[in-house]
Scaffold this active site. Structure first.
Site, PDB file in Angstrom:
ATOM      1  N   CYS A  39       0.821  -1.217   0.000  1.00 55.38           N
ATOM      2  CA  CYS A  39       0.000   0.000   0.000  1.00 55.38           C
ATOM      3  C   CYS A  39       0.857   1.271   0.000  1.00 55.38           C
ATOM      4  O   CYS A  39       1.501   1.571  -0.987  1.00 55.38           O
ATOM      5  CB  CYS A  39      -1.013  -0.024   1.143  1.00 55.38           C
ATOM      6  SG  CYS A  39      -2.315   1.210   0.887  1.00 55.38           S
TER       7      CYS A  39
ATOM      8  N   HIS B 295      -3.743  -4.908   0.502  1.00 60.24           N
ATOM      9  CA  HIS B 295      -3.303  -5.208   1.881  1.00 60.24           C
ATOM     10  C   HIS B 295      -3.350  -6.719   2.149  1.00 60.24           C
ATOM     11  O   HIS B 295      -4.285  -7.200   2.820  1.00 60.24           O
ATOM     12  CB  HIS B 295      -4.203  -4.477   2.889  1.00 60.24           C
ATOM     13  CG  HIS B 295      -3.857  -3.042   3.083  1.00 60.24           C
ATOM     14  ND1 HIS B 295      -2.875  -2.616   3.961  1.00 60.24           N
ATOM     15  CD2 HIS B 295      -4.339  -1.924   2.487  1.00 60.24           C
ATOM     16  CE1 HIS B 295      -2.787  -1.296   3.926  1.00 60.24           C
ATOM     17  NE2 HIS B 295      -3.654  -0.851   3.029  1.00 60.24           N
TER      18      HIS B 295
ATOM     19  N   GLU C 200      -1.777  -8.450   4.234  1.00 53.11           N
ATOM     20  CA  GLU C 200      -1.686  -8.797   5.668  1.00 53.11           C
ATOM     21  C   GLU C 200      -3.068  -8.952   6.296  1.00 53.11           C
ATOM     22  O   GLU C 200      -3.199  -9.588   7.340  1.00 53.11           O
ATOM     23  CB  GLU C 200      -0.853  -7.738   6.418  1.00 53.11           C
ATOM     24  CG  GLU C 200      -1.566  -6.445   6.797  1.00 53.11           C
ATOM     25  CD  GLU C 200      -1.772  -5.480   5.629  1.00 53.11           C
ATOM     26  OE1 GLU C 200      -1.383  -5.821   4.487  1.00 53.11           O
ATOM     27  OE2 GLU C 200      -2.337  -4.389   5.862  1.00 53.11           O
TER      28      GLU C 200
END
Ligand code: MN
Length: 242
Positions: free
Chosen positions: A114, A218, A220
């Site tokens: 990001c 993203h 994660e």
């Protein structure tokens, strides 16, 4: 279990409070969990580190994760601020730019997420869209209303790219929580992933000897239910171990 000495230490860039007291450094736990699940040890790098302190830590690291956050200062790519610009943190911009330079010098693997893809790009002389919601030709919603762990748009990945190899696919469903995006890729970077509106969602270093991968989404937030997201972190930690 590998011996302790072979567990890679992954530097993780962190946020700094802007216009709030007391000043803090902080990072979302999802990044720290994802690195540990992949077999690495996350080492948070607060923006408050001096250049000398960063240099000392960098000598011990085996890889670098550049995390999400507020906007990059457009002065770093020669533009005046867009009205939607938010959370600009010059201290963080400087720390991450220095960390990118050190990691490239030391040939450390880098995964950038990001804001991470944006600072990597700007550190290498590239430019950004300051606001994909108002720039011409960008109709897709990149600031999703769905929860952070839910995908909201597709990304096409260039077949044969390192990113496609790591993800194990040429098409992924991703989440989207950004209003800046890569415009012109920086030195040595090539665009390898695009949203349906052609916004760049992934870049990598055009040198297959190096592991430098960057994504606009993203992963994660997706690791619990997405194998491609897990593979991004595993690939970083495996490259750091090598
Ligand atoms: Mn997006």
């Amino acid at each position: 279990m590998p011996p302790v000495s072979r567990i890679p230490l992954i530097g993780v860039s962190t946020s700094i409070t802007v216009d709030k007291t007391p000043e803090r450094a902080y990072v979302n736990s999802t990044y720290l969990h994802a690195i540990q699940q992949a077999g690495g040890v996350p080492v948070p790098l607060p923006p408050q580190l001096s250049p000398r302190a960063l240099g000392t830590v960098a000598r011990e690291l085996h890889g670098l994760l550049l995390t999400g956050g507020g906007d990059i200062d457009p002065a770093l790519f020669g533009e005046a601020p867009h009205p939607t610009l938010y959370e600009v943190a010059p201290t963080r911009d400087a720390l991450e730019t220095a960390a990118v330079r050190l990691a490239l010098e030391r040939r450390l693997p880098i995964l950038a997420i990001c804001r991470g893809i944006q600072i990597l790009n700007v550190a290498l002389g590239g430019t950004l869209h300051q606001d994909v919601g108002t720039d011409p030709g960008t109709e897709l919603r990149h600031s999703q209303q769905a929860p952070r762990d839910q995908p909201s748009h597709k990304v096409q990945v260039a077949p044969g790219s390192r990113l496609a190899e790591v993800l194990g696919t040429d098409e992924v469903e991703v989440n989207s929580m950004h209003h800046q995006a890569v415009r012109a890729p920086g030195r040595g970077l090539v665009a390898v992933a695009w949203a349906p509106d052609q916004i760049i969602e992934g870049v990598e270093l055009d040198d297959r000897e190096r592991f430098v991968l960057a994504v606009q989404w993203h992963p994660e937030e997706l690791v619990s239910h997405s194998a491609p997201a897990r593979r991004l972190f595993s690939a970083l930690v495996d490259a750091a171990r090598a």
